[in-house]
Write an enzyme that holds these catalytic residues in place. Sequence first.
Site, PDB file in Angstrom:
ATOM      1  N   LYS A   1       8.598   2.094   3.214  1.00  0.00           N
ATOM      2  CA  LYS A   1       7.685   2.877   2.375  1.00  0.00           C
ATOM      3  C   LYS A   1       6.946   3.944   3.176  1.00  0.00           C
ATOM      4  CE  LYS A   1       7.049  -0.800  -1.022  1.00  0.00           C
ATOM      5  NZ  LYS A   1       8.176  -1.593  -0.530  1.00  0.00           N
TER       6      LYS A   1
ATOM      7  N   SER B   1       6.580  -2.207  10.620  1.00  0.00           N
ATOM      8  CA  SER B   1       6.410  -1.107   9.662  1.00  0.00           C
ATOM      9  C   SER B   1       7.250  -1.377   8.415  1.00  0.00           C
ATOM     10  CB  SER B   1       6.782   0.224  10.314  1.00  0.00           C
ATOM     11  OG  SER B   1       6.403   1.301   9.485  1.00  0.00           O
TER      12      SER B   1
ATOM     13  N   SER C   1     -10.418 -10.275  12.321  1.00  0.00           N
ATOM     14  CA  SER C   1      -9.830  -9.106  11.682  1.00  0.00           C
ATOM     15  C   SER C   1      -9.504  -8.049  12.730  1.00  0.00           C
ATOM     16  CB  SER C   1     -10.795  -8.516  10.651  1.00  0.00           C
ATOM     17  OG  SER C   1     -10.328  -7.275  10.178  1.00  0.00           O
TER      18      SER C   1
END
Length: 624
Positions: A416, A413, A348
Amino acid sequence: MKRYKLLLILLDALLIDLAFFLALCLRVDFKIPPNFIIAFRNNMLVIPFIQIGVYMLFNIYSILWQYTSTKELFRLVIAVIIGSTGALSFGTMIGHLLPRSVYIIYLLIILIFMAGSRISIRMLYRLLKDETLSLRSLFGKEEASLKKRLMIVGAGEASSILIKELQKEFYGENDIILAVDDDRRKHHANIHGVPVRGTLPQIPELAQKWQIDKILIAIPSASKKRIAEIIKICNTTSCQLELVPPLSQTIDASFGLKNLRRVSIEDLLGREEINLDNTQLQTYIHSHTVLVTGAGGSIGSELCRQIIDLQPKKLIIFDIYENNAYDLQNELLQKGVSKELLEVIIGSVRDKDKLRYVFAKHQPELIFHAAAHKHVPLMESSPEEAIKNNVFGTLNTALLAKEYQVKKFILISTDKAVNPTNVMGASKRICEMIIQALKGSSTEFAAVRFGNVLGSNGSVIPLFKKQLEAGGPLTVTHPDIIRYFMTIPEAVRLILEALTFAKGGEIFILDMGEPIKIMDLAKNFIKLSGLELGKDIDIKITGLRPGEKLFEELLLNEEGLQTTSCDKIYIGQPMELSFEVLLEKLEVLQASLYDEETLKAAIKDLVPTYTYTPQITHHQTQVI
C-alpha cells in the site's frame, strides 16, 4: 469389532476340530479304531487352544478379512503351519500321538479351511456391498446406507494407506466408492478392493454419477500449485473436501486418519514452502540480541517464533498491547523456551525516552520493526494517529538504532506504500524514505514490502469467519477488487531471508504470486465451510471504503527491480534521499497533525505519488 473377533475365534475352533476329525477319517478310510478315538478325544480339546493361541500371536484376528490381500494370507499360512507343528508336539508330549500322516493331512485340510473361510468373508462382504449399491439405485438415498460416499484423489502409496485405515472402521461412517488418478496405467485396477475409475479432470462427472459426498485428496507428494489446481476442480462439485498434508508430514509410522484435515484457504494459494538457509541466518541471529517491535501482532509474533528457533542470545518482545505480548510470552515458554531468553517490554515506539531506555539497557544488535497502525479505513478517519505511530515511531526507532550502532534494521512495509491512495499507505512510504535516507550509516537499514497475509489480525479471512459465525452475509467492497496474498509463516521466512541480503537502503519486494479476487476468496471460503452460496449464505457488495484501491502495486516506476539468489525476493533500486531535507519536511508534517487538509498537503509534499480518493458511496448494496 469385539463380536466380530469372537465369532471368528468360535468359527476357527469348530473348523480346527472338524479338520482334525476329517484328517483322521481319511487316514483310516473312515474306520476309526477304539484307541484312535481316545487319542482324538484328548487332542480335540487342546489343539484348538494351541492353534488359536498361535493365530493371536500373529495378530490374525486384527485383520479385516473383507479387505484381505496376499500379504495377510501369507501370514495366515505361516500361523497355520506353526500351529499344526504345535499340535504334533502336544500329541508327542502327552503320549497320545496319532499317526504322523494324520497331522500332515490335518495341515492340508486346515489350510484349506482357514484360507477358504477368510476368502468367503471377503466375497460375502463384496456381495452385500453390491446389494447395498443396488438398493441405493432402486430406492434412493432414503432407503440406502447412511454412510458418506467417498472418492479418493490419487492412487499411490498415501491412498493405499488411507484406504486401509478407513476400511479398519468396521462400523464406520464412510463408504469408499472409487479412486481417480491421472496415471491411466492404474485405471481399472483396485486398491484394496477400491476401483480406480478415471482421471482428475473427470472428478465432477464421476462425483455426480456415483453420488459422492466427500472427496479426499491423497497426493502428498504433489506440489502446492498442483494441489491448488486439484482443489479448484473439486470445488466445482458439491462435495466436502479433505486432504492429506505434504509427504514429509504424513507418510511415517504414525500416518493415519488423524492426518486428514479440511482444505483451507491457504491451500488455494498454491504457494510452495520456503526453505530458509538457516546456516547463514544463524550467523546473524545466533547469540545476538534481537528486538522485535510490534511483537504481539500477526507478523511480529511469527517473527518471534521463527527467531527463537535460531537461538538468539536474547529476544526482546516490545509491544504497546500487553495482552498480545503476554500471550506470546506464555506460548514460547510452554514450548520450552528458557525464560532468560525472553524480555517482554510494554511500550510505544512513539515514546522515544522509553525506547532509549530499552536500547541502553539491552543493546539490541538486530531490529525487526513491525510496530504500525495498518487498518486503512480507521487511519483515514484518524490520519494523525497513522503519522504519529507509523512515521514518527519509525523515525524514533531508526535514529536510536543508528545512535546505538545496531547492526541491521529491517522495516516491515506494505504494497500500500506504492502510489498510495490512503494515509496508511502514504505513512508507510514515508517510513521507507526514512530507511533509505539513513543509508550509509554503520547500521544497515532495509525495508521488506509485501501484500496481504492470510489470517492476520483484522484481515479478510478472520472477518469472513466472524460473518459466517453470525450467519452472514459475507461482505466484499467491490466485485472486481483484487489483492496479493501470502501466508504469515511464508512472509516471515522471506523477511528473515531478506535480512541476509541487506547492505543498506534497499527495499526488498517479495514475490506475491498472482493476485486473487476477493470475490473468489469469499466464494471459496463459503464452499470450504460446507455451505452453498445463495442458499445457506449470501455475499453483499458494500462499496469501496475511503482510501481503498481496486488493486495494489508492489513497485514504484523509478525503483527498477533486481534479482537476488532467492527467487522469491527482489530488490527495488535504492533512491537517493537527503536526510536533512527529509527531516525538514517531517517537521512540517508534525506541525500539521491536527489539521486534516494541511496534514494531507504535507503528506503529498513528502510523497508526490499520494492521491486522496474521496469515499465512493453506494446508495444500495448488492447481494449476490
